[in-house]
Design a protein around this motif. Sequence first.
Motif, PDB file in Angstrom:
ATOM      1  N   TRP A  39       0.848  -1.189   0.000  1.00  0.00           N
ATOM      2  CA  TRP A  39       0.000   0.000   0.000  1.00  0.00           C
ATOM      3  C   TRP A  39       0.884   1.240   0.000  1.00  0.00           C
ATOM      4  O   TRP A  39       2.018   1.205   0.490  1.00  0.00           O
ATOM      5  N   THR A  40       0.354   2.332  -0.517  1.00  0.00           N
ATOM      6  CA  THR A  40       1.067   3.601  -0.550  1.00  0.00           C
ATOM      7  C   THR A  40       0.123   4.714  -0.104  1.00  0.00           C
ATOM      8  O   THR A  40      -1.089   4.515  -0.025  1.00  0.00           O
ATOM      9  N   VAL A  41       0.692   5.865   0.162  1.00  0.00           N
ATOM     10  CA  VAL A  41      -0.098   7.066   0.467  1.00  0.00           C
ATOM     11  C   VAL A  41       0.141   8.057  -0.669  1.00  0.00           C
ATOM     12  O   VAL A  41       1.268   8.471  -0.910  1.00  0.00           O
ATOM     13  N   SER A  42      -0.929   8.405  -1.379  1.00  0.00           N
ATOM     14  CA  SER A  42      -0.803   9.350  -2.493  1.00  0.00           C
ATOM     15  C   SER A  42      -1.021  10.791  -2.064  1.00  0.00           C
ATOM     16  O   SER A  42      -0.523  11.717  -2.698  1.00  0.00           O
ATOM     17  N   VAL A  43      -1.776  10.992  -0.974  1.00  0.00           N
ATOM     18  CA  VAL A  43      -2.071  12.340  -0.487  1.00  0.00           C
ATOM     19  C   VAL A  43      -1.888  12.347   1.026  1.00  0.00           C
ATOM     20  O   VAL A  43      -2.397  11.454   1.709  1.00  0.00           O
ATOM     21  N   ALA A  44      -1.177  13.351   1.516  1.00  0.00           N
ATOM     22  CA  ALA A  44      -1.040  13.558   2.965  1.00  0.00           C
ATOM     23  C   ALA A  44      -1.030  15.059   3.217  1.00  0.00           C
ATOM     24  O   ALA A  44       0.017  15.673   3.389  1.00  0.00           O
ATOM     25  N   ASP A  45      -2.218  15.652   3.174  1.00  0.00           N
ATOM     26  CA  ASP A  45      -2.377  17.074   3.480  1.00  0.00           C
ATOM     27  C   ASP A  45      -2.699  17.180   4.967  1.00  0.00           C
ATOM     28  O   ASP A  45      -3.803  16.806   5.381  1.00  0.00           O
ATOM     29  N   ILE A  46      -1.731  17.629   5.751  1.00  0.00           N
ATOM     30  CA  ILE A  46      -1.916  17.670   7.200  1.00  0.00           C
ATOM     31  C   ILE A  46      -1.576  19.050   7.743  1.00  0.00           C
ATOM     32  O   ILE A  46      -0.599  19.663   7.337  1.00  0.00           O
ATOM     33  N   ASP A  47      -2.417  19.539   8.617  1.00  0.00           N
ATOM     34  CA  ASP A  47      -2.246  20.823   9.300  1.00  0.00           C
ATOM     35  C   ASP A  47      -2.156  20.505  10.787  1.00  0.00           C
ATOM     36  O   ASP A  47      -3.163  20.484  11.500  1.00  0.00           O
ATOM     37  N   VAL A  48      -0.936  20.228  11.242  1.00  0.00           N
ATOM     38  CA  VAL A  48      -0.704  19.679  12.579  1.00  0.00           C
ATOM     39  C   VAL A  48      -0.796  20.798  13.632  1.00  0.00           C
ATOM     40  O   VAL A  48       0.208  21.398  14.016  1.00  0.00           O
ATOM     41  N   ARG A  49      -2.030  21.047  14.046  1.00  0.00           N
ATOM     42  CA  ARG A  49      -2.355  22.010  15.110  1.00  0.00           C
ATOM     43  C   ARG A  49      -3.735  21.643  15.614  1.00  0.00           C
ATOM     44  O   ARG A  49      -4.518  21.029  14.877  1.00  0.00           O
ATOM     45  N   PRO A  50      -4.066  21.980  16.864  1.00  0.00           N
ATOM     46  CA  PRO A  50      -5.422  21.695  17.333  1.00  0.00           C
ATOM     47  C   PRO A  50      -6.455  22.353  16.411  1.00  0.00           C
ATOM     48  O   PRO A  50      -6.354  23.549  16.119  1.00  0.00           O
ATOM     49  N   GLY A  51      -7.372  21.568  15.897  1.00  0.00           N
ATOM     50  CA  GLY A  51      -8.375  22.058  14.959  1.00  0.00           C
ATOM     51  C   GLY A  51      -7.952  21.940  13.506  1.00  0.00           C
ATOM     52  O   GLY A  51      -8.767  22.137  12.611  1.00  0.00           O
ATOM     53  N   GLY A  52      -6.693  21.616  13.260  1.00  0.00           N
ATOM     54  CA  GLY A  52      -6.185  21.493  11.900  1.00  0.00           C
ATOM     55  C   GLY A  52      -6.698  20.227  11.220  1.00  0.00           C
ATOM     56  O   GLY A  52      -6.842  19.179  11.842  1.00  0.00           O
ATOM     57  N   ALA A  53      -6.955  20.350   9.936  1.00  0.00           N
ATOM     58  CA  ALA A  53      -7.490  19.236   9.162  1.00  0.00           C
ATOM     59  C   ALA A  53      -6.384  18.302   8.698  1.00  0.00           C
ATOM     60  O   ALA A  53      -5.224  18.702   8.554  1.00  0.00           O
ATOM     61  N   SER A  54      -6.762  17.054   8.475  1.00  0.00           N
ATOM     62  CA  SER A  54      -5.883  16.102   7.810  1.00  0.00           C
ATOM     63  C   SER A  54      -6.691  15.401   6.731  1.00  0.00           C
ATOM     64  O   SER A  54      -7.874  15.122   6.902  1.00  0.00           O
ATOM     65  N   TYR A  55      -6.038  15.177   5.616  1.00  0.00           N
ATOM     66  CA  TYR A  55      -6.645  14.415   4.521  1.00  0.00           C
ATOM     67  C   TYR A  55      -5.561  13.498   3.989  1.00  0.00           C
ATOM     68  O   TYR A  55      -4.535  13.961   3.474  1.00  0.00           O
ATOM     69  N   ILE A  56      -5.769  12.203   4.185  1.00  0.00           N
ATOM     70  CA  ILE A  56      -4.796  11.190   3.783  1.00  0.00           C
ATOM     71  C   ILE A  56      -5.523  10.192   2.883  1.00  0.00           C
ATOM     72  O   ILE A  56      -6.634   9.761   3.196  1.00  0.00           O
ATOM     73  N   VAL A  57      -4.872   9.853   1.779  1.00  0.00           N
ATOM     74  CA  VAL A  57      -5.430   8.859   0.863  1.00  0.00           C
ATOM     75  C   VAL A  57      -4.452   7.703   0.769  1.00  0.00           C
ATOM     76  O   VAL A  57      -3.297   7.881   0.369  1.00  0.00           O
ATOM     77  N   MET A  58      -4.923   6.509   1.174  1.00  0.00           N
ATOM     78  CA  MET A  58      -4.133   5.283   1.047  1.00  0.00           C
ATOM     79  C   MET A  58      -4.573   4.557  -0.219  1.00  0.00           C
ATOM     80  O   MET A  58      -5.767   4.513  -0.519  1.00  0.00           O
ATOM     81  N   ASN A  59      -3.584   3.991  -0.936  1.00  0.00           N
ATOM     82  CA  ASN A  59      -3.852   3.304  -2.188  1.00  0.00           C
ATOM     83  C   ASN A  59      -3.325   1.884  -2.127  1.00  0.00           C
ATOM     84  O   ASN A  59      -2.183   1.651  -1.749  1.00  0.00           O
ATOM     85  N   GLY A  60      -4.178   0.922  -2.520  1.00  0.00           N
ATOM     86  CA  GLY A  60      -3.798  -0.478  -2.511  1.00  0.00           C
ATOM     87  C   GLY A  60      -3.236  -0.938  -3.845  1.00  0.00           C
ATOM     88  O   GLY A  60      -3.408  -0.273  -4.874  1.00  0.00           O
ATOM     89  N   PRO A  61      -2.592  -2.091  -3.840  1.00  0.00           N
ATOM     90  CA  PRO A  61      -1.938  -2.601  -5.044  1.00  0.00           C
ATOM     91  C   PRO A  61      -2.905  -2.999  -6.159  1.00  0.00           C
ATOM     92  O   PRO A  61      -2.514  -3.089  -7.317  1.00  0.00           O
ATOM     93  N   ALA A  62      -4.168  -3.206  -5.821  1.00  0.00           N
ATOM     94  CA  ALA A  62      -5.160  -3.580  -6.835  1.00  0.00           C
ATOM     95  C   ALA A  62      -6.035  -2.388  -7.218  1.00  0.00           C
ATOM     96  O   ALA A  62      -7.151  -2.550  -7.715  1.00  0.00           O
ATOM     97  N   GLY A  63      -5.555  -1.172  -6.942  1.00  0.00           N
ATOM     98  CA  GLY A  63      -6.298   0.030  -7.287  1.00  0.00           C
ATOM     99  C   GLY A  63      -7.235   0.535  -6.205  1.00  0.00           C
ATOM    100  O   GLY A  63      -7.967   1.499  -6.420  1.00  0.00           O
ATOM    101  N   GLU A  64      -7.221  -0.078  -5.032  1.00  0.00           N
ATOM    102  CA  GLU A  64      -8.070   0.389  -3.928  1.00  0.00           C
ATOM    103  C   GLU A  64      -7.672   1.817  -3.545  1.00  0.00           C
ATOM    104  O   GLU A  64      -6.515   2.184  -3.637  1.00  0.00           O
ATOM    105  N   GLU A  65      -8.658   2.571  -3.093  1.00  0.00           N
ATOM    106  CA  GLU A  65      -8.394   3.924  -2.619  1.00  0.00           C
ATOM    107  C   GLU A  65      -9.174   4.131  -1.327  1.00  0.00           C
ATOM    108  O   GLU A  65     -10.385   3.891  -1.282  1.00  0.00           O
ATOM    109  N   ASN A  66      -8.475   4.537  -0.276  1.00  0.00           N
ATOM    110  CA  ASN A  66      -9.096   4.744   1.026  1.00  0.00           C
ATOM    111  C   ASN A  66      -8.828   6.176   1.477  1.00  0.00           C
ATOM    112  O   ASN A  66      -7.802   6.454   2.093  1.00  0.00           O
TER     113      ASN A  66
END
Length: 154
Positions: A39-66
């Motif tokens: 598996w890989t991570v294609s997106v890791a938009d993180i705002d590391v502060r209280p209240g900050g958003a995170s958006y992470i996308v994990m991708n699987g070897p068969a095209g899965e997207e989480n």
Amino acid sequence: MSDERTLKIIRHLKAPRTQVWRCWSEGALLKQWYCPKPWTVSVADIDVRPGGASYIVMNGPAGEENPMHGQYVEVVEGYKQTFTDAYVGDWMPGSGAPFMTGYVILSDAPDGGTHMEWGARHWSEETKAQHEAMGFEAGWNAAAFQLDALALTL
């Protein structure tokens, strides 16, 4: 929250805490270790502060997207992060039922490495069991190994 709904791993990492913290706090670094290969991570938009958003996308070897939206609840620079999928940033509730509140606590190990506790507190016994069935222990331990290997290169 009761330990009955908590999953966690405790690891000794060879890398110093400052380097481990960077891997948790910089999106470009988080993308390199956060999920077990192949598996890989294609997106890791993180705002590391209280209240900050995170958006992470994990991708699987068969095209899965989480895609995972979340928010940082607590940040103690260099030591602790608490994050949840209950919110998506700036205290806006997520669109679905929350799954967990995660945390990582780092401390200096006597040998110059890092003591890391990484856990997930679940909203119910059912979501905890679901997380276990997804391969929590093996997956998070593999990711921790990848984290340490990356942090040692910084």
